[in-house]
Design a protein around this motif. Structure first.
Motif, PDB file in Angstrom:
ATOM      1  N   THR A 123       1.056  -0.989  -0.206  1.00  0.00           N
ATOM      2  CA  THR A 123       0.261   0.131   0.209  1.00  0.00           C
ATOM      3  C   THR A 123       0.970   1.397  -0.085  1.00  0.00           C
ATOM      4  OG1 THR A 123      -1.940  -1.098   1.494  1.00  0.00           O
ATOM      5  CG2 THR A 123      -1.990   1.310   1.306  1.00  0.00           C
ATOM      6  N   PRO A 181      -5.741   5.722  -0.309  1.00  0.00           N
ATOM      7  CA  PRO A 181      -4.394   4.988  -0.909  1.00  0.00           C
ATOM      8  C   PRO A 181      -4.375   3.770  -1.940  1.00  0.00           C
ATOM      9  CG  PRO A 181      -6.030   4.235   0.602  1.00  0.00           C
ATOM     10  CD  PRO A 181      -6.627   5.297   0.043  1.00  0.00           C
ATOM     11  N   ARG A 188      -2.732   0.088  -3.732  1.00  0.00           N
ATOM     12  CA  ARG A 188      -2.516  -1.320  -3.507  1.00  0.00           C
ATOM     13  C   ARG A 188      -1.995  -1.587  -5.159  1.00  0.00           C
ATOM     14  NH1 ARG A 188      -4.885  -0.424   1.729  1.00  0.00           N
ATOM     15  NH2 ARG A 188      -6.713   0.186   1.476  1.00  0.00           N
TER      16      ARG A 188
END
Ligand code: MLT
Length: 269
Positions: free
Chosen positions: A5, A12, A14
């Motif tokens: 992350t 965020p 990923r």
């Protein structure tokens, strides 16, 4: 498989990472998909490479960027991932929208691109009718969500062979599309609609390059992919039978083998 992350200005982001050693490879998925489009290759190739597969901004589990975010920002995001992973000059493999990001990476950050694999993608910008179709798709998604476009997208993205004989792939892609954040899909549609034409950059690509396309790809016809390969000095070209636009999922073994062979031939050191 490590799950990574990173914080971005819009939330965020990923990615997953697996494998080890030379070479490093960044896998950039298509639209409206996510890193799991590369699941077969993430399983097949860890013995031969270090693999990083981000969810592009607003797709998969990565937060959606603000409206109007250009394709160049998607490329800058990939560089941020490379920095995070310690990848100096990886192989960049991009399928369709992932290829558009790869072209932008080449234009903006070519010192960070060690080699290219361009799957089911094209260098030209959208002509006006395609731009209008992106705007209409974004409006449909904005008012009715991904369900408004999923059937049309599947019909175009998957080859006839997959639609007839691989129901598990159809189902998987359907679930991936329906799980996409509508805001992220709209942002990506606008970024693709407004992307630059990369055709003039192709003659200057001086890193090892492979072009791969599904023989049944309606979105990137074989002739378009062959022309792309012809314009890049020394690029190899491979058309895969029985696959449409999402070769990595439709014919996973063939794509993994093609990638493995390409990685094997890269100069070391
Ligand atoms: C993709 O698979 O990324 C899309 O088909 C790209 C596009 O719509 O041009």
């Amino acid at each position: 498989m490590d799950r990574l992350t990173r914080e971005t200005p819009w939330g965020p982001a990923r990615a997953v990472r697996t494998g080890q050693g030379f070479p490093s490879v960044v896998l950039l998925h298509g639209f409206p998909f996510d890193h799991s489009m590369w699941s077969p290759q993430l399983q097949a190739l860890p013995g031969q490479a270090t693999l990083l597969a981000p969810d592009l901004p607003g797709l998969g589990a990565s937060a959606s960027p603000p409206p109007g975010t250009p394709m160049s920002a998607y490329a800058d995001e990939v560089v941020a991932w490379m920095d995070e992973a310690g990848f100096v000059r990886p192989v960049v493999a991009g399928l369709s929208m992932g290829g558009y990001v790869a072209f932008e990476l080449w234009r903006r950050h070519r010192e960070r691109v060690g080699a290219l694999v361009l799957l089911d993608t094209k260098p030209a910008a959208d002509p006006p009718d395609a731009q209008a179709a992106r705007t209409a798709a974004a409006e449909a998604i904005g008012s009715a969500g991904m369900a408004a476009v999923v059937d049309g997208m599947i019909a175009k993205a998957l080859g006839a062979t997959t639609r007839a004989r691989r129901p598990e792939v159809v189902d998987r892609l359907r679930r991936m599309i329906l799980a996409t954040d509508p805001d992220g899909a709209v942002a990506a549609l606008h970024a693709m609609r407004d992307r630059a034409d990369s055709t003039a950059d192709l003659a200057g690509i001086d890193v090892p390059t492979a072009v791969v396309v599904g023989e049944e790809d309606e979105l990137t016809p074989v002739a378009v992919a062959r022309d792309l390969a012809d314009r890049i000095p020394g690029a190899s070209f491979r058309a895969i039978a029985g696959a449409g636009h999402v070769t990595a999922l439709e014919t996973p073994d063939e794509v993994s083998r093609a990638l493995a062979a390409f990685l094997e031939e890269l100069p070391r050191g």
